[in-house]
Design an enzyme around this catalytic site. Structure first.
Site, mmCIF file in Angstrom:
data_model
loop_
_atom_site.group_PDB
_atom_site.id
_atom_site.type_symbol
_atom_site.label_atom_id
_atom_site.label_comp_id
_atom_site.label_asym_id
_atom_site.label_seq_id
_atom_site.Cartn_x
_atom_site.Cartn_y
_atom_site.Cartn_z
ATOM 1 N N SER A 126 -104.096 92.218 45.918
ATOM 2 C CA SER A 126 -104.058 91.985 47.521
ATOM 3 C C SER A 126 -102.708 92.453 48.206
ATOM 4 O O SER A 126 -102.627 92.378 49.233
ATOM 5 C CB SER A 126 -104.285 90.586 47.854
ATOM 6 N N HIS A 160 -109.206 97.102 46.206
ATOM 7 C CA HIS A 160 -109.102 95.659 46.810
ATOM 8 C C HIS A 160 -110.472 95.214 47.587
ATOM 9 O O HIS A 160 -110.926 95.698 48.376
ATOM 10 C CB HIS A 160 -107.780 95.820 47.727
ATOM 11 N N GLU A 194 -110.980 98.305 49.872
ATOM 12 C CA GLU A 194 -109.477 99.231 50.438
ATOM 13 C C GLU A 194 -108.928 99.970 49.158
ATOM 14 O O GLU A 194 -108.736 99.098 47.985
ATOM 15 C CB GLU A 194 -108.394 97.986 50.799
ATOM 16 N N ASN A 240 -104.085 93.036 54.531
ATOM 17 C CA ASN A 240 -103.058 91.760 54.577
ATOM 18 C C ASN A 240 -101.912 91.867 55.543
ATOM 19 O O ASN A 240 -101.274 91.014 55.749
ATOM 20 C CB ASN A 240 -102.792 91.219 53.134
HETATM 21 N N1 CAA Z 1 -121.067 84.699 46.676
HETATM 22 C C1 CAA Z 1 -122.235 84.976 47.197
HETATM 23 N N2 CAA Z 1 -122.767 85.074 48.326
HETATM 24 C C2 CAA Z 1 -122.212 84.078 49.288
HETATM 25 C C3 CAA Z 1 -121.175 83.557 48.937
HETATM 26 C C4 CAA Z 1 -120.618 83.953 47.702
HETATM 27 N N3 CAA Z 1 -119.391 83.136 47.302
HETATM 28 N N4 CAA Z 1 -120.856 82.560 50.174
HETATM 29 C C5 CAA Z 1 -121.672 82.947 50.848
HETATM 30 N N5 CAA Z 1 -122.594 84.039 50.399
HETATM 31 C C6 CAA Z 1 -123.893 84.510 51.045
HETATM 32 C C7 CAA Z 1 -124.870 83.456 51.058
HETATM 33 O O1 CAA Z 1 -125.664 83.355 50.013
HETATM 34 C C8 CAA Z 1 -125.530 83.899 52.582
HETATM 35 O O2 CAA Z 1 -126.147 85.030 52.161
HETATM 36 P P1 CAA Z 1 -127.832 84.825 52.795
HETATM 37 O O3 CAA Z 1 -127.790 84.573 54.299
HETATM 38 O O4 CAA Z 1 -128.516 86.212 52.699
HETATM 39 O O5 CAA Z 1 -128.670 83.904 52.062
HETATM 40 C C9 CAA Z 1 -124.413 84.372 53.325
HETATM 41 O O6 CAA Z 1 -123.284 84.531 52.345
HETATM 42 C C10 CAA Z 1 -123.904 83.608 54.433
HETATM 43 O O7 CAA Z 1 -123.445 82.510 53.762
HETATM 44 P P2 CAA Z 1 -123.652 80.924 54.413
HETATM 45 O O8 CAA Z 1 -124.989 80.901 55.207
HETATM 46 O O9 CAA Z 1 -123.709 79.891 53.375
HETATM 47 O O10 CAA Z 1 -122.400 80.819 55.211
HETATM 48 P P3 CAA Z 1 -121.851 81.387 56.456
HETATM 49 O O11 CAA Z 1 -122.819 82.025 57.427
HETATM 50 O O12 CAA Z 1 -121.033 80.518 57.264
HETATM 51 O O13 CAA Z 1 -120.953 82.526 55.784
HETATM 52 C C11 CAA Z 1 -118.992 83.666 54.595
HETATM 53 C C12 CAA Z 1 -120.112 82.592 54.619
HETATM 54 C C13 CAA Z 1 -119.663 84.788 54.153
HETATM 55 C C14 CAA Z 1 -118.064 83.213 53.830
HETATM 56 C C15 CAA Z 1 -118.395 83.843 56.263
HETATM 57 O O14 CAA Z 1 -118.010 82.426 56.674
HETATM 58 C C16 CAA Z 1 -117.536 84.656 56.337
HETATM 59 O O15 CAA Z 1 -117.644 86.030 56.314
HETATM 60 N N6 CAA Z 1 -116.039 84.296 56.342
HETATM 61 C C17 CAA Z 1 -115.097 85.217 56.234
HETATM 62 C C18 CAA Z 1 -114.600 85.748 54.867
HETATM 63 C C19 CAA Z 1 -113.636 86.707 55.087
HETATM 64 O O16 CAA Z 1 -112.733 87.062 55.919
HETATM 65 N N7 CAA Z 1 -113.078 87.171 53.716
HETATM 66 C C20 CAA Z 1 -112.000 87.926 53.581
HETATM 67 C C21 CAA Z 1 -110.853 87.229 53.074
HETATM 68 S S1 CAA Z 1 -109.405 88.056 52.811
HETATM 69 C C22 CAA Z 1 -109.657 88.717 51.109
HETATM 70 O O17 CAA Z 1 -110.658 88.038 50.457
HETATM 71 C C23 CAA Z 1 -108.753 89.316 50.444
HETATM 72 C C24 CAA Z 1 -107.441 88.904 50.323
HETATM 73 O O18 CAA Z 1 -106.541 90.041 50.156
HETATM 74 C C25 CAA Z 1 -106.956 87.881 50.930
#
Ligand code: CAA
Length: 273
Positions: free
Chosen positions: A106, A128, A140, A178
């Site tokens: 990252s 990424h 990315e 990031n």
């Molecule tokens: N694996 C697979 N699928 C997942 C999952 C996981 N760990 N978590 C959630 N999902 C799926 C669920 O199955 C659900 O799918 P369906 O609707 O098709 O059934 C969908 O995602 C939505 O999940 P939920 O209804 O349980 O919950 P939500 O609507 O609150 O969404 C979330 C959860 C997708 C995590 C959402 O909150 C989100 O997009 N959060 C932001 C995530 C983000 O910003 N990620 C980037 C982080 S930075 C990074 O990763 C890189 C770095 O370098 C730090």
């Protein structure tokens, strides 16, 4: 991240060997794969037999030597340059000489990782992914100083084959994601520390006012506070500007071992959920 990358590849028809030094982590990966596939069946996105086929595409291994027959490697180990260099050096000597060696780092320099593999450096690239990998659309893509054009074009093709949208960013600290995301998360910790609002309010304000799916402090727990702290230090050390120094509140939680979801406690307490 590794489990998410493995599952996403398998769901898109790719045979995968998921490697980890710890059997316990592989057990967690198996459980995550089974749970996610069961959910897809329940939601009628996959038939049971399709889910079985996807699961059968993933094998699990604790030996890095099992990567020797891979056509592609995506490394997603801990964010530690020395460790990544060791892994890449070992992969470069065991894998074939047309194998792409990608890192899911990252923030660590791809050029620096590439410097550990001698002649294989043109085949080293940053790939990424974002958490949760099966859901988030972006990959990315980061070229090191000597990454070849062929490596980049094959990486774009693989990311697309995995259902993702690849976008190129340059090899600078934090890349784009990031460089932008982490200072915002760090600022949310300052807002909390300075008493602007409590964590719940900071998160609700950013969710409802800025259409974030998660507030920045909840997101920090989800990413891992240790990871956020590490990325801020990479930004600070490379860019040399005090504005990137990790907020003391973030640092304190990391020192206390409160790393977020994965330790059951971070900004919030998950021990009962
Ligand atoms: N694996 C697979 N699928 C997942 C999952 C996981 N760990 N978590 C959630 N999902 C799926 C669920 O199955 C659900 O799918 P369906 O609707 O098709 O059934 C969908 O995602 C939505 O999940 P939920 O209804 O349980 O919950 P939500 O609507 O609150 O969404 C979330 C959860 C997708 C995590 C959402 O909150 C989100 O997009 N959060 C932001 C995530 C983000 O910003 N990620 C980037 C982080 S930075 C990074 O990763 C890189 C770095 O370098 C730090």
């Amino acid at each position: 991240m590794g489990s998410g990358i493995a599952l996403t590849a398998a769901m898109n028809g790719i045979e995968v060997c998921q490697n980890d030094i710890a059997e316990e982590q592989l057990e967690r990966a198996r459980a995550y794969h089974a749970k996610t596939l069961a959910r897809a069946v329940k939601k009628e996105r996959l038939t049971e037999s399709d889910a079985e086929v996807v699961a059968s595409r993933i094998r699990y291994s604790t030996s890095l030597a099992d990567c020797a027959s891979a056509q592609w490697v995506v490394e997603a180990a801990t964010e530690n340059l020395r460790l990544k260099k060791e892994i890449f050096s070992s992969l470069a000597s065991t894998c074939g000489d047309d194998v792409i060696l990608a890192s899911n780092t990252s923030s660590i320099s791809i050029t620096d990782i590439g410097a550990s593999v001698g002649d294989a450096a043109p085949r080293v690239i940053g790939m990424h992914f974002f958490n949760p990998v099966p859901v988030m659309k972006l990959v990315e893509v980061i070229e090191g100083l000597v990454t070849s054009e062929e490596t980049t074009s094959r990486t774009f093709a693989l990311a697309e084959a995995m259902g993702k949208t690849p976008i190129k960013a340059n090899d600078r600290a934090g890349f784009v994601s990031n460089r932008v995301l982490m200072p915002m998360i760090n600022e949310a910790f300052y807002a909390w520390m300075d008493g602007v609002a409590e964590p719940e309010s900071i998160d609700e304000i950013m969710k409802l006012g800025c259409a974030f799916p998660m507030g920045p402090l909840r997101l920090a727990d989800f990413i891992g506070l240790d990871v956020c702290h590490h990325i801020m230090m990479v930004l600070y050390e490379e860019l040399g500007d005090q504005k990137y120094f990790p907020c003391p509140k973030l640092r304190q939680l990391v020192l206390a071992g409160r790393h977020g979801d994965k330790t059951g406690r971070g900004v919030y307490d998950y021990s009962t959920s």
